[in-house]
Motif scaffolding. Sequence first.
Motif, PDB file in Angstrom:
ATOM      1  N   GLY A 206       0.770  -1.232   0.000  1.00 12.76           N
ATOM      2  CA  GLY A 206       0.000   0.000   0.000  1.00 12.76           C
ATOM      3  C   GLY A 206       0.804   1.287   0.000  1.00 12.76           C
ATOM      4  O   GLY A 206       0.506   2.210  -0.758  1.00 12.76           O
ATOM      5  N   ASN A 207       1.832   1.380   0.856  1.00 12.02           N
ATOM      6  CA  ASN A 207       2.621   2.615   0.929  1.00 12.02           C
ATOM      7  C   ASN A 207       3.268   2.945  -0.399  1.00 12.02           C
ATOM      8  O   ASN A 207       3.190   4.079  -0.887  1.00 12.02           O
ATOM      9  CB  ASN A 207       3.692   2.487   2.023  1.00 12.02           C
ATOM     10  N   SER A 208       3.923   1.957  -1.002  1.00  7.28           N
ATOM     11  CA  SER A 208       4.576   2.181  -2.296  1.00  7.28           C
ATOM     12  C   SER A 208       3.551   2.451  -3.384  1.00  7.28           C
ATOM     13  O   SER A 208       3.791   3.268  -4.284  1.00  7.28           O
ATOM     14  CB  SER A 208       5.442   0.976  -2.670  1.00  7.28           C
ATOM     15  N   ALA A 209       2.411   1.768  -3.308  1.00  6.19           N
ATOM     16  CA  ALA A 209       1.354   1.982  -4.299  1.00  6.19           C
ATOM     17  C   ALA A 209       0.858   3.422  -4.252  1.00  6.19           C
ATOM     18  O   ALA A 209       0.561   4.023  -5.296  1.00  6.19           O
ATOM     19  CB  ALA A 209       0.205   1.010  -4.059  1.00  6.19           C
ATOM     20  N   ARG A 210       0.779   4.000  -3.060  1.00  3.76           N
ATOM     21  CA  ARG A 210       0.357   5.401  -2.955  1.00  3.76           C
ATOM     22  C   ARG A 210       1.414   6.327  -3.553  1.00  3.76           C
ATOM     23  O   ARG A 210       1.087   7.283  -4.265  1.00  3.76           O
ATOM     24  CB  ARG A 210       0.097   5.778  -1.498  1.00  3.76           C
ATOM     25  N   GLU A 211       2.683   6.048  -3.289  1.00  2.41           N
ATOM     26  CA  GLU A 211       3.757   6.875  -3.846  1.00  2.41           C
ATOM     27  C   GLU A 211       3.764   6.843  -5.368  1.00  2.41           C
ATOM     28  O   GLU A 211       4.107   7.828  -6.020  1.00  2.41           O
ATOM     29  CB  GLU A 211       5.104   6.393  -3.299  1.00  2.41           C
ATOM     30  N   LEU A 212       3.363   5.703  -5.936  1.00  5.10           N
ATOM     31  CA  LEU A 212       3.327   5.560  -7.395  1.00  5.10           C
ATOM     32  C   LEU A 212       2.031   6.086  -8.001  1.00  5.10           C
ATOM     33  O   LEU A 212       1.884   6.118  -9.226  1.00  5.10           O
ATOM     34  CB  LEU A 212       3.501   4.089  -7.776  1.00  5.10           C
ATOM     35  N   GLY A 213       1.089   6.480  -7.166  1.00  8.32           N
ATOM     36  CA  GLY A 213      -0.174   7.000  -7.670  1.00  8.32           C
ATOM     37  C   GLY A 213      -1.193   5.946  -8.034  1.00  8.32           C
ATOM     38  O   GLY A 213      -2.216   6.246  -8.654  1.00  8.32           O
ATOM     39  N   LEU A 214      -0.940   4.690  -7.640  1.00  6.49           N
ATOM     40  CA  LEU A 214      -1.907   3.627  -7.907  1.00  6.49           C
ATOM     41  C   LEU A 214      -3.099   3.708  -6.968  1.00  6.49           C
ATOM     42  O   LEU A 214      -4.198   3.247  -7.305  1.00  6.49           O
ATOM     43  CB  LEU A 214      -1.232   2.255  -7.783  1.00  6.49           C
ATOM     44  N   VAL A 215      -2.904   4.265  -5.775  1.00  5.76           N
ATOM     45  CA  VAL A 215      -3.993   4.504  -4.826  1.00  5.76           C
ATOM     46  C   VAL A 215      -3.866   5.932  -4.320  1.00  5.76           C
ATOM     47  O   VAL A 215      -2.824   6.581  -4.478  1.00  5.76           O
ATOM     48  CB  VAL A 215      -3.968   3.500  -3.649  1.00  5.76           C
ATOM     49  N   ASP A 216      -4.938   6.417  -3.685  1.00  8.81           N
ATOM     50  CA  ASP A 216      -4.966   7.811  -3.231  1.00  8.81           C
ATOM     51  C   ASP A 216      -4.665   7.980  -1.751  1.00  8.81           C
ATOM     52  O   ASP A 216      -4.021   8.940  -1.354  1.00  8.81           O
ATOM     53  CB  ASP A 216      -6.344   8.419  -3.525  1.00  8.81           C
ATOM     54  N   HIS A 217      -5.163   7.046  -0.928  1.00  3.17           N
ATOM     55  CA  HIS A 217      -5.033   7.180   0.513  1.00  3.17           C
ATOM     56  C   HIS A 217      -4.720   5.834   1.138  1.00  3.17           C
ATOM     57  O   HIS A 217      -4.921   4.778   0.518  1.00  3.17           O
ATOM     58  CB  HIS A 217      -6.333   7.715   1.139  1.00  3.17           C
ATOM     59  N   LEU A 218      -4.256   5.884   2.391  1.00  4.90           N
ATOM     60  CA  LEU A 218      -4.100   4.684   3.202  1.00  4.90           C
ATOM     61  C   LEU A 218      -5.108   4.745   4.339  1.00  4.90           C
ATOM     62  O   LEU A 218      -5.335   5.820   4.910  1.00  4.90           O
ATOM     63  CB  LEU A 218      -2.679   4.590   3.766  1.00  4.90           C
ATOM     64  N   GLY A 219      -5.715   3.625   4.654  1.00  4.85           N
ATOM     65  CA  GLY A 219      -6.675   3.613   5.752  1.00  4.85           C
ATOM     66  C   GLY A 219      -7.620   2.439   5.648  1.00  4.85           C
ATOM     67  O   GLY A 219      -7.458   1.555   4.802  1.00  4.85           O
ATOM     68  N   ASP A 220      -8.616   2.435   6.539  1.00  3.89           N
ATOM     69  CA  ASP A 220      -9.632   1.391   6.528  1.00  3.89           C
ATOM     70  C   ASP A 220     -10.981   2.027   6.234  1.00  3.89           C
ATOM     71  O   ASP A 220     -11.161   3.244   6.383  1.00  3.89           O
ATOM     72  CB  ASP A 220      -9.671   0.663   7.873  1.00  3.89           C
ATOM     73  N   MET A 221     -11.938   1.209   5.849  1.00  6.09           N
ATOM     74  CA  MET A 221     -13.219   1.737   5.398  1.00  6.09           C
ATOM     75  C   MET A 221     -13.947   2.513   6.487  1.00  6.09           C
ATOM     76  O   MET A 221     -14.370   3.656   6.270  1.00  6.09           O
ATOM     77  CB  MET A 221     -14.114   0.597   4.890  1.00  6.09           C
TER      78      MET A 221
END
Length: 287
Positions: A206-221
């Motif tokens: 998740g952390n790397s995915a956010r840095e790459l722009g694949l996701v927008d935020h980290l968290g739970d629903m």
Amino acid sequence: MMTRFLPARFRKSVPIIPVVRLRGMISPGGSPLQPVLSLAAVAPALERAFSVKQAPAVAISVNSPGGSPVQSRLIYKRIRDLAEEKKKPVLVFTEDVAASGGYMIAVAGDEIIADPSSIVGSIGVISAGFGFTEAIRKIGVERRVYTAGQNKSTLDPFQPEKEEDVERIKALQLEVHRTFIDLVKERRGDKLGDDPDLFSGRFWAGNSARELGLVDHLGDMRGFIKDRFGDKAQLRLVTMPRGLFGRRPQPGVTGLGGIDPAVLTSHAASGLLSALEERALWNRYGL
């Protein structure tokens, strides 16, 4: 408790967020004993979720290692069509994995929220199989194939692999891969980082995915929804139609509630193969 009988304009507003959970391998097939994700399977739940008029958004939980690129895109397209028709933003939350076709579905979200340990990405196309030519030769079996059309036996596992067949399947994969890449670029746009491995089939946490722009935020629903819509916001799970032992009849279940043994046996065999295939997909991501 009498507030439910009051006109809507006099009630205190409590945001209700419908939630659809999409979990499992993506495939056009499946059985009551081994359900899969397909447009036919998920469409009723999606329709119900987007029909909640007062909902400020629709939340979709994705937990899938991928599968059929066609079904992945059909599910993606249905989500986007409903979002535009109902004018509702879509929040996608990734769980253990949203990879390959699972990530294709995830990009239907206007925002993607991942757990720091979610596995995300794998933007690529894969085909796999087995070759049995040596095995049948050793046990003395002769393979006989008759076709009308020289390409009808392409990649026959019981015949020697042909170079032209491999080139043909790779060209097909490149075309499907291009469609996947274009879809991700269309949805994620300038959010995507500049990384040569982004569309290589590689996947990230998740952390790397956010840095790459694949996701927008980290968290739970639950935490994200309450931060976005207030502490009183409520999640309302929209369930899929029930399977073999649920209320809704499925193929192989008679009108009296009995089970056709022949159909059940067929479902069991296909379910076992589907389960093995799905297990192999999850194993690719160490799950």
